[in-house]
Design a protein around this motif. Structure first.
Motif, PDB file in Angstrom:
ATOM      1  N   UNK A 194      73.696  25.627  10.530  1.00  0.00           N
ATOM      2  CA  UNK A 194      74.729  25.665   9.498  1.00  0.00           C
ATOM      3  C   UNK A 194      75.179  27.093   9.232  1.00  0.00           C
ATOM      4  N   UNK A 195      74.211  27.993   9.033  1.00  0.00           N
ATOM      5  CA  UNK A 195      74.560  29.377   8.711  1.00  0.00           C
ATOM      6  C   UNK A 195      75.307  30.018   9.866  1.00  0.00           C
ATOM      7  N   UNK A 196      74.808  29.798  11.095  1.00  0.00           N
ATOM      8  CA  UNK A 196      75.439  30.432  12.250  1.00  0.00           C
ATOM      9  C   UNK A 196      76.874  29.948  12.430  1.00  0.00           C
ATOM     10  N   UNK A 197      77.117  28.624  12.317  1.00  0.00           N
ATOM     11  CA  UNK A 197      78.486  28.151  12.530  1.00  0.00           C
ATOM     12  C   UNK A 197      79.413  28.662  11.426  1.00  0.00           C
ATOM     13  N   UNK A 198      78.929  28.660  10.187  1.00  0.00           N
ATOM     14  CA  UNK A 198      79.759  29.186   9.094  1.00  0.00           C
ATOM     15  C   UNK A 198      80.071  30.661   9.336  1.00  0.00           C
ATOM     16  N   UNK A 199      79.025  31.430   9.688  1.00  0.00           N
ATOM     17  CA  UNK A 199      79.206  32.869   9.880  1.00  0.00           C
ATOM     18  C   UNK A 199      80.173  33.146  11.015  1.00  0.00           C
ATOM     19  N   UNK A 200      80.022  32.439  12.128  1.00  0.00           N
ATOM     20  CA  UNK A 200      80.903  32.686  13.272  1.00  0.00           C
ATOM     21  C   UNK A 200      82.342  32.307  12.917  1.00  0.00           C
ATOM     22  N   UNK A 201      82.535  31.169  12.210  1.00  0.00           N
ATOM     23  CA  UNK A 201      83.900  30.767  11.851  1.00  0.00           C
ATOM     24  C   UNK A 201      84.567  31.819  10.990  1.00  0.00           C
ATOM     25  N   UNK A 202      83.851  32.285   9.963  1.00  0.00           N
ATOM     26  CA  UNK A 202      84.453  33.277   9.068  1.00  0.00           C
ATOM     27  C   UNK A 202      84.735  34.573   9.829  1.00  0.00           C
ATOM     28  N   UNK A 203      83.814  34.936  10.741  1.00  0.00           N
ATOM     29  CA  UNK A 203      84.022  36.123  11.565  1.00  0.00           C
ATOM     30  C   UNK A 203      85.302  36.020  12.393  1.00  0.00           C
ATOM     31  N   UNK A 204      85.528  34.847  12.982  1.00  0.00           N
ATOM     32  CA  UNK A 204      86.726  34.652  13.813  1.00  0.00           C
ATOM     33  C   UNK A 204      87.987  34.840  12.978  1.00  0.00           C
ATOM     34  N   UNK A 205      87.966  34.299  11.749  1.00  0.00           N
ATOM     35  CA  UNK A 205      89.131  34.449  10.874  1.00  0.00           C
ATOM     36  C   UNK A 205      89.321  35.922  10.495  1.00  0.00           C
ATOM     37  N   UNK A 206      88.202  36.575  10.149  1.00  0.00           N
ATOM     38  CA  UNK A 206      88.288  37.976   9.722  1.00  0.00           C
ATOM     39  C   UNK A 206      88.819  38.856  10.853  1.00  0.00           C
ATOM     40  N   UNK A 207      88.352  38.600  12.087  1.00  0.00           N
ATOM     41  CA  UNK A 207      88.823  39.377  13.239  1.00  0.00           C
ATOM     42  C   UNK A 207      90.327  39.241  13.411  1.00  0.00           C
ATOM     43  N   UNK A 208      90.800  38.007  13.226  1.00  0.00           N
ATOM     44  CA  UNK A 208      92.221  37.738  13.394  1.00  0.00           C
ATOM     45  C   UNK A 208      93.022  38.485  12.336  1.00  0.00           C
ATOM     46  N   UNK A 209      92.553  38.420  11.078  1.00  0.00           N
ATOM     47  CA  UNK A 209      93.259  39.115   9.994  1.00  0.00           C
ATOM     48  C   UNK A 209      93.304  40.610  10.272  1.00  0.00           C
ATOM     49  N   UNK A 210      92.190  41.142  10.741  1.00  0.00           N
ATOM     50  CA  UNK A 210      92.103  42.580  10.980  1.00  0.00           C
ATOM     51  C   UNK A 210      93.014  42.990  12.133  1.00  0.00           C
ATOM     52  N   UNK A 211      93.036  42.171  13.196  1.00  0.00           N
ATOM     53  CA  UNK A 211      93.828  42.520  14.373  1.00  0.00           C
ATOM     54  C   UNK A 211      95.323  42.429  14.112  1.00  0.00           C
ATOM     55  N   UNK A 212      95.718  41.622  13.116  1.00  0.00           N
ATOM     56  CA  UNK A 212      97.137  41.487  12.841  1.00  0.00           C
ATOM     57  C   UNK A 212      97.735  42.790  12.350  1.00  0.00           C
ATOM     58  N   UNK A 213      96.914  43.616  11.723  1.00  0.00           N
ATOM     59  CA  UNK A 213      97.427  44.897  11.227  1.00  0.00           C
ATOM     60  C   UNK A 213      96.511  46.000  11.681  1.00  0.00           C
ATOM     61  N   UNK A 214      96.663  46.419  12.931  1.00  0.00           N
ATOM     62  CA  UNK A 214      95.764  47.443  13.455  1.00  0.00           C
ATOM     63  C   UNK A 214      96.068  48.803  12.867  1.00  0.00           C
ATOM     64  N   UNK A 215      97.310  48.986  12.363  1.00  0.00           N
ATOM     65  CA  UNK A 215      97.686  50.320  11.900  1.00  0.00           C
ATOM     66  C   UNK A 215      96.897  50.735  10.667  1.00  0.00           C
ATOM     67  N   UNK A 216      96.460  49.739   9.880  1.00  0.00           N
ATOM     68  CA  UNK A 216      95.782  50.094   8.632  1.00  0.00           C
ATOM     69  C   UNK A 216      94.305  49.757   8.692  1.00  0.00           C
ATOM     70  N   UNK A 217      93.744  49.866   9.871  1.00  0.00           N
ATOM     71  CA  UNK A 217      92.339  49.478  10.017  1.00  0.00           C
ATOM     72  C   UNK A 217      91.452  50.381   9.164  1.00  0.00           C
ATOM     73  N   UNK A 218      90.721  49.776   8.250  1.00  0.00           N
ATOM     74  CA  UNK A 218      89.794  50.566   7.445  1.00  0.00           C
ATOM     75  C   UNK A 218      88.432  50.562   8.087  1.00  0.00           C
ATOM     76  N   UNK A 219      87.457  51.197   7.460  1.00  0.00           N
ATOM     77  CA  UNK A 219      86.103  51.173   7.985  1.00  0.00           C
ATOM     78  C   UNK A 219      85.519  49.783   7.847  1.00  0.00           C
ATOM     79  N   UNK A 220      84.641  49.406   8.766  1.00  0.00           N
ATOM     80  CA  UNK A 220      84.017  48.087   8.691  1.00  0.00           C
ATOM     81  C   UNK A 220      82.514  48.241   8.583  1.00  0.00           C
TER      82      UNK A 220
END
Lengths: 318, 272
Positions: free
Chosen positions: B245-271
């Motif tokens: 359960x934890x792994x699937x939730x974590x991976x799903x949220x990670x995939x969404x976060x990666x997508x959000x971050x990649x949409x605006x590479x110009x303003x990439x903050x520290x992670x």
């Protein structure tokens, strides 16, 4: 003064300052929060008189600042006080357990550091092809599962299904080095999995970042082979970020060890800390907290100092 | 915005949504009551108990569903608290500068110099362990990271021409923060929000596993592992379901976060 000496001594002084700050923060938290050691010993239903008596006996009535400096003075001299629950000397209990914890952490580090750097380089070499994607997918999965669950998954498959190692990591002084290694094989394996993923991802990111520099492009345009570009041009400049990554992850290992020790019932610092928190043994929690913070701050300091030393621009000042 | 959504992000969004839906609708979905003893100890999975039963004969699927509810609720509340505190202080520090910025930033450095888990354990040795206190402790300790991210992003934006123009127009500090800086800093913050949420899920699970988080009979994913871990040596895998359960939730949220971050590479903050 040579700029390196200046920078290093500045960073060292900052480390010492942080150490003082951290000890004050940990001590201050236990003071500022409602409830204290006397309350913890007697429980919520204690009468006010009993509480007052015990506070008097434990010296909790004196000003916090006085007690902080006494406590700090004790730590500097290696005296961490007495446990509330079993009246044992804390420094002695920590001494044995710290050795065990460092043994486990070192074993994990010896395996994981070279492996992480190798896999990181491999992922960069085959960037965006299947080895890179496979490594990324596996590491994404391991960073998404908490340490204790990785521990139980490993116990379930390796210890129970295959019957290879014991699920309990018992260790004592009478064991030979080989027996000790055998006993910590599983917890060390779990810790390796935990830090490997982080370390590998950070190594890959650090080197990829470097590969986008102009001088790497020049080297490529000169017609050097892929391997030569990495070995001759990228790697020397990557030492500093990689050492940084390694040190940060060793610091992370210090935290991961707490949970893994509990899973494998390993007699180390983490187990001691968690037990004491459950028993609300405040002096032991304070002592363990400071030791963990000191190791963490120390490793971070070493990371910064090494990256100062490894920076070629600072070695040859104008 | 919803056009061109990559397949990985779509999968991530679907599963994240599914988990949140299950968390909200837990009492409707769960086949049995949360703490209801319905069978023998550690029954294998059957038609009545899809995942079998736990260490005292409660339906494991029910425990997992309610556990997800508790875990996701605590993690979400702590993340929101951490972001509201961290971002508002971070933006304020960036806009004000000077001694306020210095004082806040050095304070944050100090808190971050001690591992979060260790600091949380020290605090939990003193205070009683209840759900509101857990949320407070986790949220405030982790506010350091949104603080650093929002401050560093805002410091960059603060010197842009349009912010300068707004200042010359005579706009107040509130306008500068909410109308000029925040909209431009949102993308890295949203991505970071996802990553911090995952961290909180792992954090609360770890605390519960150590016996210092959610207290029984309330179910949560870390607690389910603690309750059923003794079964593992007998080859009973009940304690391993939370891992899935934890792994699937974590991976799903990670995939969404990666997508959000990649949409605006110009303003990439520290992670991180």
């Amino acid at each position: 003064m040579h700029p390196i000496v200046k920078l290093v001594s500045q960073r060292f002084a900052l480390g010492i300052l942080l150490l003082f700050g951290a000890s004050a923060l940990i001590f201050g938290l236990t003071e500022a929060l409602p409830g204290d050691a006397a309350q913890a010993v007697l429980g919520q239903s204690a009468t006010p008189e009993a509480l007052a008596n015990l506070r008097e006996e434990m010296g909790l009535n004196r000003p916090a600042l006085t007690r902080y400096f006494e406590w700090l003075g004790g730590i500097v001299q290696g005296d961490l006080g007495q446990s509330l629950t079993n009246k044992l000397d804390i420094a002695e209990s920590i001494g044995k357990r710290l050795g065990n914890t460092l043994f486990l952490a070192c074993a994990a580090a010896v395996v994981s550091v070279p492996l992480a750097i190798f896999l990181g380089l491999l992922a960069v070499r085959y960037r965006n092809r299947w080895p890179d994607k496979l490594i990324s997918a596996i590491t994404l999965t391991t960073v998404s599962i908490p340490e204790f669950l990785i521990g139980y998954v490993v116990i379930y498959f390796i210890s129970v299904k295959l019957g290879w190692f014991s699920s309990l990591a018992m260790i004592n002084e009478t064991m030979s080095f080989g027996q000790k290694l055998n006993a910590i094989a599983l917890p060390a394996f779990v810790l390796t999995l935990v830090v490997l993923a982080q370390m590998m991802r950070m190594t890959r990111a650090a080197i990829l970042n470097l590969m986008q520099s102009a001088y790497i492009e020049t080297a490529e345009l000169k017609g050097l082979s892929n391997f030569q570009v990495i070995a001759r041009h990228a790697f020397p400049n990557a030492i500093s970020p990689i050492v940084n990554v390694v040190m940060l992850n060793l610091a992370y290992l210090v935290v991961g060890v707490v949970v893994v020790e509990v899973v494998f019932v390993y007699p180390g610092m983490g187990q001691y800390l968690v037990d004491s928190v459950t028993k609300r043994d405040v002096p032991v929690v304070l002592a363990c907290g400071v030791v963990f913070a000191a190791v963490y701050i120390g490793l971070n300091m070493v990371a910064d100092i090494v990256s100062i030393l490894a920076n070629p621009r600072l070695r040859h000042p104008k | 915005m919803m056009k061109n959504i990559p397949i990985s992000a779509a999968i991530g969004l679907f599963f994240t949504g599914l988990y949140f839906f299950i968390a909200f609708a837990a009492p409707l979905i769960a086949p049995y009551g949360m703490a209801e003893v319905v069978g023998d100890v550690w029954e294998p999975s059957s038609a009545e108990h899809l995942l079998g039963t736990d260490n005292i004969g409660r339906d494991l699927l029910t425990r997992m569903i309610y556990g997800g509810r508790t875990t996701i609720f605590i993690a979400a509340a702590a993340t929101i608290l951490s972001f509201v505190t961290g971002t508002s202080l971070g933006l304020l520090a960036a806009v004000m500068g000077g001694w306020a910025d210095q004082a806040l930033s050095r304070m944050v450095d100090l808190v971050m110099s001690i591992p979060t888990l260790i600091l949380a354990l020290v605090i939990l040795a003193i205070v009683p362990v209840t759900v509101p206190i857990l949320i407070l402790v986790m949220g405030l300790l982790d506010a350091t990271r949104p603080y650093r991210l929002s401050r560093s992003v805002a410091v960059d934006i603060n010197v842009m021409d349009y912010v300068e123009a707004a200042k010359l127009r005579g706009e107040g500090r509130r306008w500068i923060i909410f109308r000029e800086i925040l909209p431009n800093a949102l993308s890295p913050l949203v991505a970071e929000f996802g990553l911090r949420f995952i961290f909180m899920v792992l954090f609360i699970s770890t605390l519960s596993f150590l016996g210092l988080g959610v207290q029984p009979p309330l179910a949560d994913w870390g607690g389910i592992v603690k309750e059923n871990k003794d079964g593992i040596v007998y080859g009973i895998g009940a304690a391993l379901y939370p891992a899935v359960a934890i792994a699937t939730l974590a991976i799903s949220v990670n995939l969404v976060a990666d997508w959000v971050l990649n949409r605006t590479t110009s303003l990439k903050g520290g992670r991180g």
